[in-house]
Design a protein around this motif. Structure first.
Motif, PDB file in Angstrom:
ATOM      1  N   GLY A 434      10.371   0.981  -4.852  1.00  0.00           N
ATOM      2  CA  GLY A 434      10.383  -0.184  -3.975  1.00  0.00           C
ATOM      3  C   GLY A 434      11.634  -1.029  -4.081  1.00  0.00           C
ATOM      4  N   VAL A 435      12.737  -0.452  -4.573  1.00  0.00           N
ATOM      5  CA  VAL A 435      14.009  -1.176  -4.627  1.00  0.00           C
ATOM      6  C   VAL A 435      15.114  -0.276  -4.082  1.00  0.00           C
ATOM      7  N   GLU A 484       6.585   0.846   4.241  1.00  0.00           N
ATOM      8  CA  GLU A 484       5.323   1.469   4.649  1.00  0.00           C
ATOM      9  C   GLU A 484       5.019   2.654   3.735  1.00  0.00           C
ATOM     10  N   ALA A 485       6.060   3.452   3.457  1.00  0.00           N
ATOM     11  CA  ALA A 485       5.881   4.566   2.528  1.00  0.00           C
ATOM     12  C   ALA A 485       5.562   4.044   1.126  1.00  0.00           C
ATOM     13  N   HIS A 486       6.224   2.963   0.736  1.00  0.00           N
ATOM     14  CA  HIS A 486       5.977   2.363  -0.579  1.00  0.00           C
ATOM     15  C   HIS A 486       4.502   1.976  -0.723  1.00  0.00           C
ATOM     16  N   LYS A 487       3.958   1.377   0.303  1.00  0.00           N
ATOM     17  CA  LYS A 487       2.550   0.978   0.273  1.00  0.00           C
ATOM     18  C   LYS A 487       1.646   2.194   0.143  1.00  0.00           C
ATOM     19  N   GLU A 488       1.950   3.264   0.862  1.00  0.00           N
ATOM     20  CA  GLU A 488       1.144   4.485   0.800  1.00  0.00           C
ATOM     21  C   GLU A 488       1.225   5.134  -0.582  1.00  0.00           C
ATOM     22  N   GLN A 490       1.589   3.693  -3.393  1.00  0.00           N
ATOM     23  CA  GLN A 490       1.006   2.901  -4.473  1.00  0.00           C
ATOM     24  C   GLN A 490      -0.362   3.413  -4.917  1.00  0.00           C
ATOM     25  N   PHE A 491      -1.165   3.911  -3.975  1.00  0.00           N
ATOM     26  CA  PHE A 491      -2.460   4.465  -4.354  1.00  0.00           C
ATOM     27  C   PHE A 491      -2.283   5.621  -5.336  1.00  0.00           C
ATOM     28  N   TYR A 492      -1.358   6.520  -5.022  1.00  0.00           N
ATOM     29  CA  TYR A 492      -1.158   7.688  -5.881  1.00  0.00           C
ATOM     30  C   TYR A 492      -0.455   7.308  -7.183  1.00  0.00           C
ATOM     31  N   MET A 493       0.414   6.306  -7.121  1.00  0.00           N
ATOM     32  CA  MET A 493       1.073   5.819  -8.333  1.00  0.00           C
ATOM     33  C   MET A 493       0.033   5.284  -9.320  1.00  0.00           C
ATOM     34  N   GLU A 494      -0.940   4.569  -8.811  1.00  0.00           N
ATOM     35  CA  GLU A 494      -1.990   4.035  -9.681  1.00  0.00           C
ATOM     36  C   GLU A 494      -2.828   5.149 -10.290  1.00  0.00           C
ATOM     37  N   ARG A 495      -3.108   6.190  -9.516  1.00  0.00           N
ATOM     38  CA  ARG A 495      -3.866   7.321 -10.061  1.00  0.00           C
ATOM     39  C   ARG A 495      -3.045   8.042 -11.141  1.00  0.00           C
ATOM     40  N   TYR A 496      -1.729   8.155 -10.891  1.00  0.00           N
ATOM     41  CA  TYR A 496      -0.838   8.764 -11.890  1.00  0.00           C
ATOM     42  C   TYR A 496      -0.922   7.989 -13.202  1.00  0.00           C
ATOM     43  N   MET A 497      -0.839   6.667 -13.151  1.00  0.00           N
ATOM     44  CA  MET A 497      -0.843   5.866 -14.382  1.00  0.00           C
ATOM     45  C   MET A 497      -2.203   5.869 -15.084  1.00  0.00           C
ATOM     46  N   GLU A 498      -3.261   6.120 -14.334  1.00  0.00           N
ATOM     47  CA  GLU A 498      -4.594   6.188 -14.937  1.00  0.00           C
ATOM     48  C   GLU A 498      -4.860   7.505 -15.651  1.00  0.00           C
ATOM     49  N   THR A 499      -4.057   8.528 -15.355  1.00  0.00           N
ATOM     50  CA  THR A 499      -4.391   9.875 -15.803  1.00  0.00           C
ATOM     51  C   THR A 499      -4.243  10.073 -17.311  1.00  0.00           C
ATOM     52  N   TRP A 500      -3.078   9.742 -17.869  1.00  0.00           N
ATOM     53  CA  TRP A 500      -2.837  10.109 -19.260  1.00  0.00           C
ATOM     54  C   TRP A 500      -3.782   9.448 -20.249  1.00  0.00           C
ATOM     55  N   PRO A 501      -4.083   8.152 -20.128  1.00  0.00           N
ATOM     56  CA  PRO A 501      -5.034   7.573 -21.082  1.00  0.00           C
ATOM     57  C   PRO A 501      -6.373   8.311 -21.121  1.00  0.00           C
ATOM     58  N   GLN A 502      -6.793   8.895 -19.979  1.00  0.00           N
ATOM     59  CA  GLN A 502      -8.062   9.626 -19.942  1.00  0.00           C
ATOM     60  C   GLN A 502      -7.929  11.061 -20.447  1.00  0.00           C
ATOM     61  N   MET A 503      -6.720  11.616 -20.380  1.00  0.00           N
ATOM     62  CA  MET A 503      -6.505  13.017 -20.785  1.00  0.00           C
ATOM     63  C   MET A 503      -5.912  13.153 -22.176  1.00  0.00           C
TER      64      MET A 503
END
Length: 517
Positions: A434-435, A484-488, A490-503
């Motif tokens: 986003g920069v 607009e792409a940045h907003k789209e 963000q959903f997948y970015m959040e899922r990416y960051m959630e993955t490793w702590p659970q795995m």
């Protein structure tokens, strides 16, 4: 009057030598390769003889290509890989092959440091885990496992220091590299002797050369021996440099506080300069006065980046794609990009974790591993390809997110390296982070140009690094984020960051199991 500057950039596989004029125009460039040996799993060593032979080839070749006299070179600055350690005896002969930066044989030593880390201030630069590839664990390993070599060792130096020694005959320590990788703290007494003593390295400081020089200080003139061997002039001054990644930071203009440089190749480095010193989980550093007084260097990055795309090409590329590339006379990577660009943002729910060689930041986890999740029967090779591109960009952004949490707000990024050659990948990074992102004219020889910027300041051509950078660097391309792409994304970015702590726990168990085999 001398009109040129020379940069010597010693990377993992080769030394690159370039000549620039005082306005940053590239006048000549030469490369000479050297090899790496891997005696055991996790080990990596090189030969200082091969380094020397490469210098003997590349330096004269560069001067010849430029068509100039050697005494027309005002100054030389070198950079090199860090954590690449040389051990010399009393006759200045290597007692063992130099241990390369990527060598992680000292994992047990690093783990021991983590058990005492709360007792010593010097461990603050590496959170949450001490790095096995750095000087302290490596020296612990040599002292424990090769006591005869340790006893013979009179001088320990980094590759950067070795280069300066070969050019001037003077043994010194680069303060920049020491701050970056030796836990040297210029603001608090220099070497952390109490920490060294605690890990059994009570004699290590005696093996370091005594002069500790800051970036831009004069090491000395070219020695008579070096002048004869390399075809240089004794009039030329050698100016103290820094690590290879830091030289690239200077070479793309990342010389001011609150900026950010992304160096993208096999792996990535993310580097910035902060006027405030801080030490937090998720960000390596900050390393005080590492580049120049009043700033501290912060560091993020990924162990695997471009190497994952290479892995995809070597192992998952459909034969039909290869034939199509031949039929269309296309570079195979251009075809992979074309296929990936046809897949929508988020790859229809496919996410790749880029931890193929562990995680450098924000977790500093050597037992992390990569993965794809969200596979379906409808997943195609093009989905996998795009997931590779996106996963690497998510990993870079995760480092940026960690920096922002620490209070370091990234407003723009300058990039260099192989990744910067891909418009598709650069735009994707800009959209996800986003920069704005920028590349420069000399982005593929940024290390050498960064060396020359340092040299120019060291001999007084420019009064400071930012004025030298403004005069010697030219922006080539800019990539403005599509919000607009940045907003789209963000959903997948959040899922990416959630993955490793659970795995994490599952992967660690599996890695430990496999390592026992």
């Amino acid at each position: 009057m001398a009109e040129y500057l020379m940069g010597i950039d010693a990377g993992t596989g080769s030394v690159r030598v370039a000549l620039f004029d005082f306005r940053g125009q590239n006048r000549a460039y030469a490369v000479a390769e050297y090899g790496t040996t891997y005696p055991k799993n996790g080990w990596a060593e090189q030969s200082d003889y091969e380094w020397f032979e490469a210098l003997k080839k590349a330096i004269p070749e560069c001067i010849k290509k430029a068509g100039i006299a050697a005494d027309n070179i005002a100054a030389i600055t070198c950079d090199a890989t860090t954590n690449t350690l040389v051990y010399l005896d009393e006759n200045d002969t290597s007692v063992r092959p130099p241990i390369l930066w990527m060598d992680v044989r000292a994992t047990e030593e690093a783990s021991f440091i983590d058990t005492i880390r709360e007792e010593y201030d010097a461990t603050k630069f590496y959170k949450p885990g001490f790095r096995a590839d750095t000087m302290v664990p490596k020296c612990m390993w040599v002292k424990k496992n090769e006591p005869e070599n340790w006893a013979k060792t009179k001088t320990i130096m980094e590759f950067e220091d070795w280069l300066n020694w070969k050019l001037t005959g003077r043994k010194t320590v680069s303060m920049s590299v020491a701050a970056f990788r030796w836990n040297y703290d210029d603001k608090n007494g220099g070497y952390p002797v109490d920490f060294y003593n605690a890990v059994g390295l009570d004699d290590v400081v005696d093996k370091f050369p005594e002069p500790v020089l800051k970036v831009g200080e004069v090491v000395g003139n070219i020695s008579a021996e070096a002048a004869e061997i390399f075809g240089l002039s004794k009039k030329t001054v050698v100016v103290e440099g820094t690590a290879d990644c830091n030289a690239c930071m200077f070479g793309v203009g990342g010389v001011r506080p609150n900026g950010m440089t992304l160096i993208g190749g096999t792996s990535t480095c993310l580097l910035g300069l902060s006027e405030e010193e801080f030490h937090v989980d998720g960000v390596n550093g900050t390393y005080p006065n590492c580049m120049y007084d009043g700033t501290s260097l912060l560091e993020g990055g990924q162990t695997a980046a471009g190497s994952i795309l290479t892995w995809f090409k070597n192992n998952l590329l459909p034969a039909a794609w290869m034939q199509e590339a031949v039929n269309r006379n296309m570079n195979i990577y251009d075809l992979i990009t074309e296929k990936a660009s046809a897949v929508p943002i988020g790859c229809d729910g496919l996410v790749m974790m880029d931890y193929f060689q562990g995680n450098r930041a924000p977790y500093a986890d050597s037992k992390a591993r990569g993965m794809f999740w969200g596979l379906s029967i409808g997943t195609t090779p093009a989905h996998l390809a795009r997931a590779v591109y996106e996963g690497v960009a998510y990993g870079a952004n995760h480092c940026i997110v960690s920096m922002k949490k620490a209070g370091y707000d990234v407003k723009e990024i300058y990039a260099c390296g192989g990744l910067a050659q891909s418009d598709f990948w650069m735009q994707m990074h800009a959209d996800i982070i986003g920069v704005p992102m920028y590349t420069t004219v000399e982005s593929q020889s940024a290390g050498c140009l960064g060396d020359c910027i340092i040299a120019a300041v060291g001999v007084g051509i420019y009064p400071n690094f930012w004025e030298a950078a403004d005069s010697m660097i030219r922006v080539d391309k800019e990539y403005i984020p599509n919000m607009e792409a940045h907003k789209e994304y963000q959903f997948y970015m959040e899922r990416y960051m959630e993955t490793w702590p659970q795995m994490k726990e599952i992967v660690h168990k599996t890695v430990d199991h496999n390592n026992k085999k």
